[in-house]
Scaffold this motif. Structure first.
Motif, PDB file in Angstrom:
ATOM      1  N   ASP A  13       0.830  -1.209   0.000  1.00  0.00           N
ATOM      2  CA  ASP A  13       0.000   0.000   0.000  1.00  0.00           C
ATOM      3  C   ASP A  13       0.866   1.261   0.000  1.00  0.00           C
ATOM      4  O   ASP A  13       0.568   2.229  -0.722  1.00  0.00           O
ATOM      5  CB  ASP A  13      -0.924   0.017   1.216  1.00  0.00           C
ATOM      6  N   GLU A  14       1.916   1.291   0.812  1.00  0.00           N
ATOM      7  CA  GLU A  14       2.809   2.456   0.841  1.00  0.00           C
ATOM      8  C   GLU A  14       3.531   2.614  -0.493  1.00  0.00           C
ATOM      9  O   GLU A  14       3.703   3.728  -0.995  1.00  0.00           O
ATOM     10  CB  GLU A  14       3.825   2.304   1.976  1.00  0.00           C
ATOM     11  N   PHE A  15       3.942   1.489  -1.055  1.00  0.00           N
ATOM     12  CA  PHE A  15       4.636   1.508  -2.350  1.00  0.00           C
ATOM     13  C   PHE A  15       3.750   2.149  -3.416  1.00  0.00           C
ATOM     14  O   PHE A  15       4.184   3.045  -4.151  1.00  0.00           O
ATOM     15  CB  PHE A  15       4.990   0.069  -2.737  1.00  0.00           C
ATOM     16  N   VAL A  16       2.492   1.716  -3.483  1.00  0.00           N
ATOM     17  CA  VAL A  16       1.572   2.230  -4.505  1.00  0.00           C
ATOM     18  C   VAL A  16       1.217   3.685  -4.225  1.00  0.00           C
ATOM     19  O   VAL A  16       1.017   4.476  -5.153  1.00  0.00           O
ATOM     20  CB  VAL A  16       0.324   1.334  -4.606  1.00  0.00           C
ATOM     21  N   SER A  17       1.158   4.071  -2.964  1.00  0.00           N
ATOM     22  CA  SER A  17       0.836   5.465  -2.648  1.00  0.00           C
ATOM     23  C   SER A  17       1.882   6.411  -3.220  1.00  0.00           C
ATOM     24  O   SER A  17       1.562   7.534  -3.626  1.00  0.00           O
ATOM     25  CB  SER A  17       0.705   5.661  -1.136  1.00  0.00           C
ATOM     26  N   ILE A  18       3.130   5.972  -3.285  1.00  0.00           N
ATOM     27  CA  ILE A  18       4.201   6.793  -3.869  1.00  0.00           C
ATOM     28  C   ILE A  18       4.150   6.723  -5.394  1.00  0.00           C
ATOM     29  O   ILE A  18       4.131   7.739  -6.083  1.00  0.00           O
ATOM     30  CB  ILE A  18       5.579   6.326  -3.368  1.00  0.00           C
ATOM     31  N   ALA A  19       4.125   5.498  -5.919  1.00  0.00           N
ATOM     32  CA  ALA A  19       4.222   5.313  -7.369  1.00  0.00           C
ATOM     33  C   ALA A  19       3.008   5.846  -8.111  1.00  0.00           C
ATOM     34  O   ALA A  19       3.130   6.483  -9.157  1.00  0.00           O
ATOM     35  CB  ALA A  19       4.421   3.828  -7.686  1.00  0.00           C
ATOM     36  N   ARG A  20       1.817   5.621  -7.565  1.00  0.00           N
ATOM     37  CA  ARG A  20       0.580   5.968  -8.272  1.00  0.00           C
ATOM     38  C   ARG A  20      -0.018   7.290  -7.822  1.00  0.00           C
ATOM     39  O   ARG A  20      -0.529   8.057  -8.631  1.00  0.00           O
ATOM     40  CB  ARG A  20      -0.444   4.848  -8.087  1.00  0.00           C
ATOM     41  N   PHE A  21       0.043   7.552  -6.537  1.00  0.00           N
ATOM     42  CA  PHE A  21      -0.689   8.689  -5.990  1.00  0.00           C
ATOM     43  C   PHE A  21       0.198   9.858  -5.582  1.00  0.00           C
ATOM     44  O   PHE A  21      -0.304  10.861  -5.068  1.00  0.00           O
ATOM     45  CB  PHE A  21      -1.556   8.233  -4.807  1.00  0.00           C
ATOM     46  N   GLY A  22       1.503   9.758  -5.808  1.00  0.00           N
ATOM     47  CA  GLY A  22       2.387  10.902  -5.636  1.00  0.00           C
ATOM     48  C   GLY A  22       2.739  11.255  -4.205  1.00  0.00           C
ATOM     49  O   GLY A  22       3.172  12.384  -3.930  1.00  0.00           O
ATOM     50  N   THR A  23       2.590  10.320  -3.289  1.00  0.00           N
ATOM     51  CA  THR A  23       2.994  10.580  -1.907  1.00  0.00           C
ATOM     52  C   THR A  23       4.477  10.944  -1.851  1.00  0.00           C
ATOM     53  O   THR A  23       5.302  10.330  -2.535  1.00  0.00           O
ATOM     54  CB  THR A  23       2.718   9.341  -1.027  1.00  0.00           C
ATOM     55  N   GLN A  24       4.813  11.942  -1.051  1.00  0.00           N
ATOM     56  CA  GLN A  24       6.197  12.414  -0.940  1.00  0.00           C
ATOM     57  C   GLN A  24       7.073  11.385  -0.224  1.00  0.00           C
ATOM     58  O   GLN A  24       6.600  10.624   0.639  1.00  0.00           O
ATOM     59  CB  GLN A  24       6.235  13.736  -0.178  1.00  0.00           C
ATOM     60  N   VAL A  25       8.354  11.397  -0.569  1.00  0.00           N
ATOM     61  CA  VAL A  25       9.315  10.433  -0.042  1.00  0.00           C
ATOM     62  C   VAL A  25      10.365  11.156   0.790  1.00  0.00           C
ATOM     63  O   VAL A  25      10.888  12.197   0.381  1.00  0.00           O
ATOM     64  CB  VAL A  25      10.014   9.671  -1.191  1.00  0.00           C
ATOM     65  N   GLU A  26      10.667  10.577   1.952  1.00  0.00           N
ATOM     66  CA  GLU A  26      11.775  11.066   2.773  1.00  0.00           C
ATOM     67  C   GLU A  26      12.668   9.899   3.144  1.00  0.00           C
ATOM     68  O   GLU A  26      12.252   8.734   3.072  1.00  0.00           O
ATOM     69  CB  GLU A  26      11.247  11.756   4.039  1.00  0.00           C
ATOM     70  N   PHE A  27      13.908  10.212   3.559  1.00  0.00           N
ATOM     71  CA  PHE A  27      14.838   9.195   4.044  1.00  0.00           C
ATOM     72  C   PHE A  27      14.948   9.317   5.559  1.00  0.00           C
ATOM     73  O   PHE A  27      15.076  10.434   6.086  1.00  0.00           O
ATOM     74  CB  PHE A  27      16.232   9.371   3.445  1.00  0.00           C
TER      75      PHE A  27
END
Length: 507
Positions: A13-27
């Motif tokens: 779910d988190e993976f798809v939220s980034i790839a499909r829905f543009g959720t921001q990524v942090e390290f």
């Protein structure tokens, strides 16, 4: 989700939220620490003039060629230029985003020796909407697609920004980024691993998992409108054959139809229904088991290091081993199995739809339209199902059983997991359309059901939601827009949300 922090295990779910829905990524701080520690190790080994595959040697069959220290940066650039050979139409935006995310996950485990600066560039690509141009055809599992993407880091190749395809220098400038130079091992690390089959396959698997839950809803609604008996879904039957997903599917159908007057009045309508109705728990359950097995495999792979070679910065003297974690068999075989599973699901959907539109089986007017002959009604959408299903059967041929040697027989066996992922995406889309066609038939069939035989609250909620966009058909009309609306209703997961608001969480 507002953001996903990489550095711990992420879910599908988190993976798809980034790839499909543009959720921001942090390290996370731990992510940064791991990356920097392994990078320091590579720099140390270079100073010590150690021989390391892909760092100061050639690649594949050229691994015996030693590269001098002053040529290491040229080597990393060359590998991207020479490996960017996939061809044809570009991958969709979400697939490219998914691949970049997988690269961050793969190299962020801290076993690859790349610089944090390099990974920060991909993070910025995701957060600022830079989508490298990456043709989709001609990969056997890694290298080519990833090389097209990585070229943009150098200001080579092309990229989309706001939907416009630009030379990468212009694309970077438009979002306030500058090209970088690659350091030792980075070119190889950016293109090695199971990143593209895992990324593309994860999107397909997510859609399949949603579609199989939607299929429970649509199957239950077909059973209801065709006056099938719920006896075949009795929990006692499920207990003597205790497959968990079979039991859960039967529970879902019972939940959906629990308050249905139509279902209650139909329990003795016939002694036994056709298999496309009474075997819903068995077939849907078997498909779910396959998909959930795949989910387990994917969530391991999404949080693993599939680089080659792999470095161990925590060992006293460090270590580097060249192996084959980049092999895509795990995800490839799971995806080939998933394709077979959902094609079986689709063939059952087509059979249920056929029963609804066939007056001899349903008791409804031919093809669910008055004045049949002048009107064709829903005759031809079933043709579309037949064509889609034939495509799905062709695409269900496993890619991973094939192997064509490459690299002068250094890679004398090839897993072909990328093609498994690519066809899984196609199959997932076709399944959604097949289910949409069945749902259109259900929706139109209800106008011919006796008014006192009311559907359950879950079915009613679905039908009312459809009615907001699609009129009941009393004569022939342009059906294509309605099929697209229903496909999106399924693809978005909205049909699941509508039902769960009425009956609670489906299993």
């Amino acid at each position: 989700m507002k953001k996903v922090v990489l550095g711990h295990e992420i879910t599908l779910d988190e993976f798809v939220s980034i790839a499909r829905f543009g959720t921001q990524v942090e390290f996370s701080d731990e992510y940064r620490r791991r990356v920097e520690k392994s990078c320091q190790l590579v720099n140390k080994w270079i100073d010590e003039e150690r021989i390391m595959y892909g760092v100061n040697t050639g690649f594949g069959a050229l691994s015996t060629k030693i590269i001098s220290a002053d040529q290491t940066k040229v080597l990393q650039r060359n590998i991207l230029l020479s490996h960017a050979t996939s061809v044809g139409e570009p991958l969709e935006e979400e697939s490219v985003r998914a691949i970049m995310l997988m690269v961050l996950q793969n190299l962020g485990q801290g076993y690859s020796g790349v610089r944090l600066k390099t990974l920060e560039m991909y993070r910025e690509f995701l957060n600022r909407g830079v989508i490298p141009f990456a043709p989709r055809e001609g990969s056997v599992g890694y290298l080519s697609v990833e090389a097209h993407i990585a070229l943009v880091l150098l200001g080579e190749g092309k990229a989309y920004v706001d939907g416009e395809l630009l030379p990468s220098q212009e694309a970077l400038q438009k979002v306030g980024l500058e090209p970088i130079e690659l350091s030792a091992k980075e070119g190889l690390a950016l293109i090695s691993g199971t990143t593209s089959p895992t990324a593309i396959g994860a999107l397909a698997l997510y859609d399949m998992l949603q579609a199989v839950m939607a299929a429970d809803i649509i199957g239950a609604m077909s059973l209801e409108v065709l006056r099938g008996t719920t006896r075949a879904f009795d929990d006692r039957l499920m207990k003597v054959r205790p497959h968990p997903h079979q039991k859960n599917t039967a529970t879902n159908v019972r939940m959906i139809l629990e308050d249905s007057v139509l279902a209650k009045q139909s329990i003795n309508h016939r002694l036994q229904d056709a298999l496309s109705l009474r075997a819903i728990p068995q077939l849907h359950g078997a498909a779910k088991k396959t998909l959930f097995d795949a989910l387990n495999t994917f969530e391991i792979e999404m949080n693993a290091c599939s680089d080659n070679p792999v470095l161990w910065p925590d060992e006293v003297d460090g270590g580097a081993i060249s192996g084959s974690n980049c092999d895509s068999s795990y995800v490839g075989i799971e995806l080939d199995s998933a394709c077979i599973a959902v094609t079986a699901l689709a063939k059952m959907s087509e059979r249920r739809n056929y029963r609804i539109i066939n007056q001899h089986l349903s008791g409804f007017p031919p093809f669910l339209v008055q004045n049949a002959g002048l009107n064709s009604g829903l005759m031809i959408p079933q043709y579309s199902q037949a064509g889609l299903l034939n495509d799905m059967k062709l695409l269900s041929t496993p890619a991973t059983v094939d192997s064509i040697p490459t690299c002068a027989d250094q890679e004398d066996y090839v897993a072909m997991g990328y093609n498994s992922a690519k066809k899984a995406r196609e199959i997932a889309r076709k399944l959604e359309y097949i289910l949409a066609i069945e749902l259109l038939a259900i929706y139109n069939a209800h106008q011919f059901v006796e008014s006192n035989l009311t559907p359950g609250s879950a079915s009613t909620a679905v039908l009312e939601r459809i009615e907001q966009s699609i009129p009941k058909m009393d004569e022939d009309t342009y059906l294509y827009p309605y099929l697209e609306i229903l496909k999106e209703f399924i693809h978005s997961g909205e049909i699941i949300s509508v039902v769960e608001e009425k009956v609670g969480k489906l299993l």
